[in-house]
Write a protein that holds these residues in place. Structure first.
Motif, PDB file in Angstrom:
ATOM      1  N   LYS A 121     -27.950 -19.413  26.216  1.00  0.00           N
ATOM      2  CA  LYS A 121     -26.967 -18.345  26.082  1.00  0.00           C
ATOM      3  C   LYS A 121     -26.763 -17.596  27.387  1.00  0.00           C
ATOM      4  N   LEU A 122     -27.813 -17.505  28.159  1.00  0.00           N
ATOM      5  CA  LEU A 122     -27.711 -16.703  29.378  1.00  0.00           C
ATOM      6  C   LEU A 122     -27.106 -17.464  30.546  1.00  0.00           C
ATOM      7  N   GLN A 123     -27.304 -18.789  30.596  1.00  0.00           N
ATOM      8  CA  GLN A 123     -26.989 -19.449  31.864  1.00  0.00           C
ATOM      9  C   GLN A 123     -25.550 -19.209  32.326  1.00  0.00           C
ATOM     10  N   TYR A 124     -24.560 -19.363  31.473  1.00  0.00           N
ATOM     11  CA  TYR A 124     -23.175 -19.173  31.939  1.00  0.00           C
ATOM     12  C   TYR A 124     -22.802 -17.696  32.045  1.00  0.00           C
ATOM     13  N   ASN A 125     -23.485 -16.853  31.303  1.00  0.00           N
ATOM     14  CA  ASN A 125     -23.286 -15.416  31.503  1.00  0.00           C
ATOM     15  C   ASN A 125     -23.773 -14.996  32.891  1.00  0.00           C
ATOM     16  N   LEU A 126     -24.906 -15.549  33.312  1.00  0.00           N
ATOM     17  CA  LEU A 126     -25.436 -15.185  34.630  1.00  0.00           C
ATOM     18  C   LEU A 126     -24.515 -15.688  35.738  1.00  0.00           C
ATOM     19  N   LEU A 127     -24.028 -16.922  35.581  1.00  0.00           N
ATOM     20  CA  LEU A 127     -23.096 -17.462  36.583  1.00  0.00           C
ATOM     21  C   LEU A 127     -21.833 -16.624  36.644  1.00  0.00           C
ATOM     22  N   ASN A 128     -21.356 -16.220  35.467  1.00  0.00           N
ATOM     23  CA  ASN A 128     -20.145 -15.409  35.401  1.00  0.00           C
ATOM     24  C   ASN A 128     -20.364 -14.036  36.042  1.00  0.00           C
ATOM     25  N   ALA A 129     -21.508 -13.446  35.754  1.00  0.00           N
ATOM     26  CA  ALA A 129     -21.826 -12.135  36.319  1.00  0.00           C
ATOM     27  C   ALA A 129     -21.907 -12.226  37.850  1.00  0.00           C
ATOM     28  N   LYS A 176     -20.498 -14.502  39.768  1.00  0.00           N
ATOM     29  CA  LYS A 176     -19.158 -14.781  40.287  1.00  0.00           C
ATOM     30  C   LYS A 176     -18.324 -13.502  40.380  1.00  0.00           C
ATOM     31  N   ASN A 177     -18.499 -12.623  39.393  1.00  0.00           N
ATOM     32  CA  ASN A 177     -17.736 -11.368  39.383  1.00  0.00           C
ATOM     33  C   ASN A 177     -18.350 -10.288  40.261  1.00  0.00           C
ATOM     34  N   GLY A 178     -19.445 -10.624  40.916  1.00  0.00           N
ATOM     35  CA  GLY A 178     -20.074  -9.660  41.805  1.00  0.00           C
ATOM     36  C   GLY A 178     -20.889  -8.586  41.104  1.00  0.00           C
ATOM     37  N   ASN A 179     -21.208  -8.811  39.826  1.00  0.00           N
ATOM     38  CA  ASN A 179     -22.027  -7.820  39.111  1.00  0.00           C
ATOM     39  C   ASN A 179     -23.472  -7.845  39.609  1.00  0.00           C
ATOM     40  N   GLY A 184     -33.232 -11.391  34.928  1.00  0.00           N
ATOM     41  CA  GLY A 184     -32.847 -10.434  35.970  1.00  0.00           C
ATOM     42  C   GLY A 184     -33.774 -10.541  37.166  1.00  0.00           C
ATOM     43  N   LYS A 185     -35.061 -10.633  36.858  1.00  0.00           N
ATOM     44  CA  LYS A 185     -36.046 -10.726  37.943  1.00  0.00           C
ATOM     45  C   LYS A 185     -35.888 -12.056  38.695  1.00  0.00           C
ATOM     46  N   GLU A 186     -35.706 -13.155  37.945  1.00  0.00           N
ATOM     47  CA  GLU A 186     -35.634 -14.465  38.608  1.00  0.00           C
ATOM     48  C   GLU A 186     -34.344 -14.663  39.389  1.00  0.00           C
ATOM     49  N   PHE A 187     -33.248 -14.072  38.915  1.00  0.00           N
ATOM     50  CA  PHE A 187     -31.952 -14.359  39.527  1.00  0.00           C
ATOM     51  C   PHE A 187     -31.335 -13.159  40.235  1.00  0.00           C
ATOM     52  N   GLY A 188     -32.132 -12.114  40.412  1.00  0.00           N
ATOM     53  CA  GLY A 188     -31.691 -11.028  41.276  1.00  0.00           C
ATOM     54  C   GLY A 188     -30.690 -10.047  40.679  1.00  0.00           C
ATOM     55  N   PHE A 189     -30.831  -9.708  39.420  1.00  0.00           N
ATOM     56  CA  PHE A 189     -30.018  -8.644  38.824  1.00  0.00           C
ATOM     57  C   PHE A 189     -30.916  -7.469  38.453  1.00  0.00           C
ATOM     58  N   LYS A 190     -30.365  -6.279  38.561  1.00  0.00           N
ATOM     59  CA  LYS A 190     -31.004  -5.137  37.925  1.00  0.00           C
ATOM     60  C   LYS A 190     -30.746  -5.260  36.425  1.00  0.00           C
ATOM     61  N   THR A 191     -31.693  -4.896  35.585  1.00  0.00           N
ATOM     62  CA  THR A 191     -31.448  -5.020  34.145  1.00  0.00           C
ATOM     63  C   THR A 191     -31.725  -3.696  33.422  1.00  0.00           C
ATOM     64  N   TYR A 196     -22.611  -5.619  33.829  1.00  0.00           N
ATOM     65  CA  TYR A 196     -22.148  -6.771  33.038  1.00  0.00           C
ATOM     66  C   TYR A 196     -22.797  -6.642  31.674  1.00  0.00           C
ATOM     67  N   LEU A 197     -21.966  -6.509  30.650  1.00  0.00           N
ATOM     68  CA  LEU A 197     -22.487  -6.269  29.301  1.00  0.00           C
ATOM     69  C   LEU A 197     -22.742  -7.584  28.564  1.00  0.00           C
ATOM     70  N   ILE A 198     -23.954  -7.754  28.104  1.00  0.00           N
ATOM     71  CA  ILE A 198     -24.278  -8.901  27.248  1.00  0.00           C
ATOM     72  C   ILE A 198     -24.568  -8.337  25.864  1.00  0.00           C
TER      73      ILE A 198
END
Ligand SMILES: *Cc1c(COP(=O)(O)O)cnc(C)c1O
Length: 322
Positions: free
Chosen positions: A54-62, A64-67, A88-95, A149-151
């Protein structure tokens, strides 16, 4: 066969196919039923099973959108919340995790893990939690946290369903494919990817889950964008609501015996919220001769192993000996 095109969304999956384990048991042999388990629980220790899908394409989308920030909702023991924190930790997002209910200290094992992974935890009282989809609440969140980016709770959206399609896309037809259901996003993806070849049975983890059939219809339509095609796909889908065993996250002695015996016989652990109830239901149905002789059945093990410590803590039990 229905021809499905997904048009606007190009996929680049980086999740490997999971292994399949065949299960040998006297009951299955008697009925000449072949039963396989698709081990999605092995794809990641925390961002696990359907939550990774569920997360993989959300993360790519986020990305891509610069979130830079992911914000999501969930209960205090949620596999989804745990997956978002670790992703978030593995792919560099604040969560930011919006947790239903009051803060309870010490933190339970799920939230402890989230905090270690750097997730900012906020608690939402149950009344506000119910209105979290309203524009007012979204405005409040934007004012408080800025751009994110809202999930949604449970992770189910357009991108998630596309990810879940990949769970079974490379497997040939079984007579039956069985999968647990929470929001129904996972089973929606499976039903689309299966494209009418197998009978899909979704097992509701919720009491009163009858409403989920309509939800699953809507999830499928989100992707197909075609009502007639959705109806056709729904012909291969069936919702079973008989094995919630008292309701969401409730456990019974029977269920505990089932998952423990299964583990000692096959060295495969089930969580008791989703997969344990699905597998329990499948074996009950086999005993009741629900599946014709010579059937082939695939159980999709959707993971949820991070939740076991929390299940043990809440119920004051040890689920498995090791
Ligand atoms: C979230 C979850 C489910 C439910 O998936 P839905 O797509 O919401 O139906 C099933 N199994 C496990 C282990 C989960 O964590």
């Amino acid at each position: 066969m229905i021809n499905i095109t997904f048009g606007k969304y190009e996929k680049k999956s980086s999740v490997k196919n999971s292994p399949i384990h065949n299960i040998k048991q006297a009951l299955l042999e008697e009925q000449n039923i072949s039963l396989d388990i698709l081990r999605e629980d092995l794809n990641h220790p925390i961002i696990q099973g359907n939550k990774l899908r569920k997360l993989q394409y959300n993360l790519l989308n986020a990305k891509k959108n610069g979130n830079k920030t992911l914000l999501t909702f969930g209960g205090a023991f949620s596999n989804h919340i745990a997956a978002v924190a670790t992703a978030g930790k593995e792919f560099g997002f604040k969560t930011i995790g919006m947790i239903r209910g009051e803060e309870t200290l010490p933190l339970n094992p799920t939230l402890e893990q989230c905090k270690k992974d750097g997730m900012e935890l906020h608690y939402v009282d149950r009344t506000s939690y119910r209105i979290k989809h309203t524009q007012d609440f979204k405005d409040y969140l934007r004012n408080k946290f800025g751009v994110f980016y809202l999930i949604p709770e449970g992770g189910t959206n357009y991108y998630a369903i596309n990810g879940c399609m990949e769970i079974i896309k490379d497997y040939s037809a079984y007579d039956y494919i069985c999968c647990p259901v929470g929001t129904g996003g996972t089973v929606a993806g499976i039903t689309i990817a299966n494209n009418g070849r197998s009978k899909i049975i979704g097992f509701s983890a919720l009491k009163g889950g009858e409403f989920l059939t309509k939800e699953i219809f809507n999830h499928i339509q989100t992707v197909t964008n075609d009502e007639e095609l959705t109806e056709e796909l729904m012909n291969s889908f069936e919702l079973n609501t008989e094995f919630h065993l008292g309701g969401y996250a409730k456990i019974t002695e029977e269920l505990l015996n089932f998952v423990r015996n299964f583990y000692s016989q096959h060295q495969i652990k089930w969580d008791t919220i989703y997969n344990g109830k699905m597998a329990f239901g499948v074996f009950e149905l086999i005993k009741a001769n629900y599946f014709p002789k010579n059937s082939s059945i695939l159980l999709v093990h959707t993971g949820g192993m991070q939740g076991i410590k929390g299940i043990e803590q809440r119920n004051k039990i040890k689920l498995y000996e090791d």
